[in-house]
Design a protein around this motif. Structure first.
Motif, short mmCIF file in Angstrom:
data_model
loop_
_atom_site.label_atom_id
_atom_site.label_comp_id
_atom_site.label_asym_id
_atom_site.label_seq_id
_atom_site.Cartn_x
_atom_site.Cartn_y
_atom_site.Cartn_z
N UNK A 260 0.83 -1.20 0.00
CA UNK A 260 0.00 0.00 0.00
C UNK A 260 0.87 1.25 0.00
N UNK A 261 1.87 1.25 0.85
CA UNK A 261 2.67 2.48 0.97
C UNK A 261 3.59 2.65 -0.23
N UNK A 262 4.38 1.61 -0.52
CA UNK A 262 5.42 1.80 -1.55
C UNK A 262 4.83 1.74 -2.94
N UNK A 263 4.05 0.71 -3.23
CA UNK A 263 3.59 0.56 -4.61
C UNK A 263 2.45 1.51 -4.93
N UNK A 264 1.48 1.58 -4.02
CA UNK A 264 0.27 2.30 -4.39
C UNK A 264 0.31 3.78 -4.09
N UNK A 265 0.82 4.15 -2.92
CA UNK A 265 0.70 5.57 -2.54
C UNK A 265 1.98 6.36 -2.68
N UNK B 197 -1.54 -7.26 -5.88
CA UNK B 197 -2.66 -7.53 -6.78
C UNK B 197 -2.45 -6.78 -8.10
N UNK B 198 -3.13 -7.24 -9.11
CA UNK B 198 -3.04 -6.55 -10.40
C UNK B 198 -3.47 -5.10 -10.26
N UNK B 199 -4.49 -4.88 -9.42
CA UNK B 199 -4.98 -3.51 -9.24
C UNK B 199 -3.89 -2.62 -8.65
N UNK B 200 -3.07 -3.19 -7.75
CA UNK B 200 -2.00 -2.39 -7.16
C UNK B 200 -1.06 -1.91 -8.25
N UNK B 201 -0.64 -2.85 -9.09
CA UNK B 201 0.30 -2.50 -10.17
C UNK B 201 -0.35 -1.49 -11.10
N UNK B 202 -1.61 -1.75 -11.43
CA UNK B 202 -2.32 -0.88 -12.37
C UNK B 202 -2.47 0.52 -11.79
N UNK B 203 -2.89 0.58 -10.54
CA UNK B 203 -3.09 1.87 -9.88
C UNK B 203 -1.78 2.65 -9.84
N UNK B 204 -0.70 1.94 -9.52
CA UNK B 204 0.61 2.59 -9.45
C UNK B 204 1.00 3.15 -10.81
N UNK C 27 4.55 -11.46 -3.35
CA UNK C 27 3.94 -11.69 -4.67
C UNK C 27 2.49 -12.11 -4.53
N UNK C 28 2.17 -12.76 -3.41
CA UNK C 28 0.78 -13.17 -3.23
C UNK C 28 -0.09 -12.01 -2.80
N UNK C 29 0.53 -11.06 -2.09
CA UNK C 29 -0.25 -9.91 -1.62
C UNK C 29 -0.44 -8.90 -2.74
#
Lengths: 268, 358, 263
Positions: free
Chosen positions: C98-103, C199-206, C195-197
């Motif tokens: 959440x912190x590093x990839x998404x926000x 999600x595609x949405x995380x990558x996409x959102x980032x 890798x299990x945590x």
């Protein structure tokens, strides 16, 4: 397209504003092809702006600029590009691309307009033109490393490199030493003989007397007088006499760098 | 020219390639880990109600997640039809007669949808076929027909009960042996004349009753047991003192003779019956003697078994306390899901501050 | 009173016309970008693009690496010492992502790029206008948007996306390696859980965020750079405006994308 017809660039009631100030005040003028027109005026009279509007660099706020009768604003992108490739513009402050080397400054227009020409040929052309004007410094220098005179010379060479049929020259000889001025004068003469159109804004009595076919006298953004060299010079209009005598003597008296610089910053 | 400017294209190339490579590798690994490219085999099942079911709910087999629910829908017959998939690696486990069971935990924790394999290994059943759930008649039939077997599951509570069971059994066994012993004592004392002995008999009966009620109450209340056991002990002490009394009475011959003669009222009979009475008295005394020996044996046995009973009770009490802790923990911890984690001894900071020497 | 109303009205009209102008400017950039990508323009534009990526992307790599490494180490160490006390040790992976990839990944790289390249671009273009370099381009028929703005637009956007990837690389993997010295964790377990945590949405959102921020930063910086008219004193002013506006727009866009993600 622009050859053959003895037409030219005409300005119809052209006005240009710089913020609140009127730089050009409904100017109508004609720059016929294959002739040399010299624009004269005090500093700040709008000479540079007039040249830029005529060359289609600045768009007027009012009025129409026509090339051979076609308004610039109505030209297609391709026609406009064709017109521009026929124009060479030497700026008063050189306006070299500061993040490119001298060599690249000359190469870029060539690369842009002669995309199919092999690079070796373009390279030969640049070397030849540099030799012709006896450019002493390393062409890999950046414009900031050159003297003001050298920059002006390169700016002129950049305008000439495409061998255009219309040349706009804004103070081409200021800052330059006599030898270079001599060389430029010779080049411009041969260009004129080749039938090219020259539109020059200058103080230089030398250039004016040796090249001008026509004169345009500007004062405060308005045209005072325009016509053939002989007509204008003999004009009885006191304003014309004032401008011509002052401009010419100004150039004769203040031939020093500092004053030129002051004058430069006041031009606009 | 600066190195960076001259090799700008190369540097930028490396920069771009490493970045793109990184995201590609991550995406590929994610794909493999999260099974983007693996085939899933879809099946259907039916439940009487959607309670406890949700889309995305995992289906487990022996603790492994083997698939998930993809869709829930209500049929016109008001049953709930679910669509679910089984991952390709587990697909060969889907034998014929397999069923699904919705397990719910009495505490509402750790339940899940469990897959039970058909008993007889067969080829995996074709995709999109129907796997009945245990909550429907089809599933119940398969279970009753022993075509599928549901293994005993273990959750926190069953484990706890399992721990208490052997203790209770142990206790039971001890009490039963006490019971049988007391039974023989009763039998030996049955029908014998003298009043103190009859008292002993009655007391023995009371003990048996006590023990029987103890055994019964054990299943209900283990705490009471201790008190009962104390009751047993006091009863046994009473027995012993009664017996002692009886023995003392027998020791005094005159009192006994008087008593023995009293019912007939004539001394003549005492001498005229060819020692019959004497023989009788002698027999009684012998029997009493044997009984007393047996009683001694019994009381010594009780003495040895008493710590065992107490131990068993103590064990039971500890097990119950442990169970209480677990239940308390389950109730208090809102985060806990899926059983009880192994306890980690964590030194508490509060204690640390106090204990530290300044 | 009527004068106040008139002033308010004028201001609104100016605001609307500016918004239209900015939208038109952005549209122009998009059209020229399309052209740039479709027919590989002559070498110069490509060269500017490469240099822009070099200056914006490669040169900012060091700062990005340090920030993301430190951030990752802090999260891992704090997370893996506090969270297991609640029996939630696995939350550390969700927090990392959440912190590093998404926000923070996209927004921090955006801030660094605004500070480094946003100011540089606005200043450079302002200077080019004052020294009439732009007019020189026009005099040769070279479209300044196509040859000055588009390479910067693409360069900044590409750099931002790549820097965001590097931020993740350093923040998720680099920090793990650093943590090994202080607080050893199992490599395989770490990677598997991460890798299990993820999600595609995380990558996409980032990715969506970094692309949006790249577009915002390059458009704002070039827009304000072109706002210079004639004097050099305007240049620092437009640079400050470009930075301020980029910050605000990036944060608003960030909030919007995050909201869209959760709604």
């Amino acid at each position: 397209m622009f050859e053959g017809e003895r037409n030219g660039i005409t300005l119809e009631a052209v006005s240009l504003f710089g913020g609140e100030i009127k730089i050009l005040d409904s100017i109508s003028a004609t720059f016929p092809f294959h002739q040399c027109t010299v624009v004269m005026g005090f500093s700040g009279s709008g000479r540079s702006s007039l040249l830029k509007v005529a060359a289609g660099i600045l768009w007027p706020d009012d009025g129409v600029v026509r090339v051979n009768g076609t308004p610039l604003a109505k030209m297609s992108e391709k026609e406009l590009l064709e017109f521009r490739s026929q124009c060479g513009f030497a700026f008063q402050d050189a306006a070299l691309w500061s993040n490119l080397t001298v060599y690249q400054n000359l190469l870029l227009p060539l690369q842009f307009h002669r995309r199919k020409t092999p690079i070796e040929q373009l390279d030969r052309k640049i070397r030849r033109i540099l030799d012709e004007f006896d450019f002493q410094d390393n062409p890999q220098f950046r414009p900031a490393q050159l003297s003001a005179g050298e920059r002006k010379l390169i700016s002129l060479l950049r305008a000439l490199v495409l061998e255009p049929s219309i040349l706009f020259l804004d103070e081409p000889t200021s800052f330059l030493d006599n030898v270079t001025v001599e060389r430029i004068l010779r080049t411009l003469k041969s260009q004129k003989q080749e039938g090219k159109t020259l539109i020059i804004a200058t103080h230089s009595p030398e250039l004016t007397s040796q090249l001008a076919d026509r004169l345009v006298v500007l004062k405060g953004g308005k045209i005072v007088e325009q016509g053939s060299f002989k007509e204008v010079v003999r004009s009885k209009n006191p304003e014309v006499i004032e401008v011509i005598s002052e401009v010419l003597s100004e150039a004769a008296v203040y031939d020093t760098d500092i004053l030129e610089l002051l004058e430069d910053s006041n031009t606009e | 020219m600066k190195f960076k400017i001259r090799f700008a294209s190369q540097i930028v190339g490396v920069f771009v390639i490493v970045g793109v490579l990184f995201i590609t590798i991550v995406l590929v690994l994610m794909g493999i880990n999260q099974r983007w490219f693996a085939k899933n085999y879809y099946f259907k099942s039916r439940f009487p109600s959607a309670n406890g079911l949700s889309v995305g709910m995992p289906i487990t087999f022996k603790g492994f997640t083997i698939g998930k629910i993809t869709k829930l829908s209500l049929t016109p017959e008001n049953t709930v039809e679910i669509d679910f998939y089984i991952q390709d690696t587990f697909y060969p486990k889907v034998y014929e007669n397999s069923i699904l069971q919705l397990q719910s935990n009495p505490l509402g924790l750790g339940g899940g949808l469990v897959f039970h394999q058909g008993k007889k290994p067969t080829e995996p059943i074709p995709e999109n076929s129907f796997i009945p759930s245990l909550d429907t008649p089809e599933g119940k039939y398969l279970l009753e027909a022993k075509l599928v077997e549901i293994p005993k599951t273990e959750d926190a509570v069953t484990r706890l009960l399992g721990e208490i069971d052997p203790i209770l059994e142990n206790l039971n066994r001890v009490l039963i042996s006490v019971n049988t012993l007391l039974g023989t004592v009763t039998a030996s004392l049955e029908g014998k004349g003298p009043s103190p002995l009859a008292g002993t008999l009655r007391q023995s009966e009371k003990i048996t009753e006590n023990i029987a009620s103890t055994t019964k109450s054990l299943s209900q209340s283990i705490d009471q047991l201790l008190a009962n056991a104390t009751g047993i002990t006091t009863n046994l002490t009473e027995i012993t003192s009664n017996l002692k009394e009886g023995t003392e009475v027998l020791k005094d011959p005159t009192g006994l003779v008087q008593k023995l003669l009293d019912p007939k009222g004539s001394l003549a009979t005492f001498f005229d019956d060819n020692n019959r009475l004497f023989d009788q008295i002698e027999g009684i005394l012998k029997e009493v003697h044997a009984n007393l020996a047996e009683l001694r044996q019994f009381s010594s046995f009780l003495n040895t078994t008493q710590p065992r009973i107490l131990g068993a009770l103590e064990e039971g009490r500890q097990a119950i306390r442990k169970g209480h802790d677990v239940l308390e923990g389950l109730r208090n911890n809102p985060f806990l899901r899926g059983g009880i984690p192994p306890k980690q001894p964590i030194p508490t900071t509060q204690k640390g501050y106090r204990m530290e020497e300044f | 009173m009527s004068r106040i109303l008139e002033q308010i009205g004028n201001r609104i009209l100016v605001g609307i016309s500016q918004a239209f102008y900015a939208a038109g400017y952005f549209w122009e950039i998009l059209i020229e970008t399309g052209r740039f990508i479709r027919k590989r323009q002559f070498g110069y534009g490509y060269r500017v693009l490469v240099m822009q990526i070099l200056f914006t992307g490669v040169e900012a790599l060091g700062v990005i690496a340090i920030i993301s490494l430190a951030l990752g180490v802090v999260i891992i160490v704090q997370g893996s010492s506090i969270l297991p006390q609640f029996g939630q040790g696995k939350l550390v992976y969700a927090i990392l992502i959440t912190i590093i990839t998404r926000e923070l990944g996209p927004i921090l790289t955006a801030f660094i790029i605004i500070a480094r390249s946003g100011t540089a671009i606005a200043t450079e273009l302002g200077n080019a206008i004052v020294s009439h370099e732009i007019e020189a381009y026009i005099s040769f028929g070279i479209n300044p948007i196509a040859y000055l703005i588009v390479p910067r637009f693409l360069g900044v956007t590409i750099s931002l996306v790549l820097l965001n990837l590097y931020f993740n690389l350093f923040g998720l993997l680099g920090s793990f390696l650093v943590t090994q010295f202080i607080y050893p964790l199992q490599m395989q377990e770490y990677l598997y859980n991460l890798l299990n945590t993820l999600k595609t949405q995380d990558v996409l959102s980032s990715l969506v965020k970094s692309i949006t921020f790249g577009i915002i930063i390059s458009t704002t910086a070039t827009y304000y750079g072109f706002k210079v008219e004639r004097s050099t004193t305007e240049i620092p002013q437009v640079a400050i405006k470009a930075v301020g506006r980029s910050f605000i727009l990036c944060i608003l866009a960030d909030a919007m994308i995050t909201l869209v993600y959760y709604v």
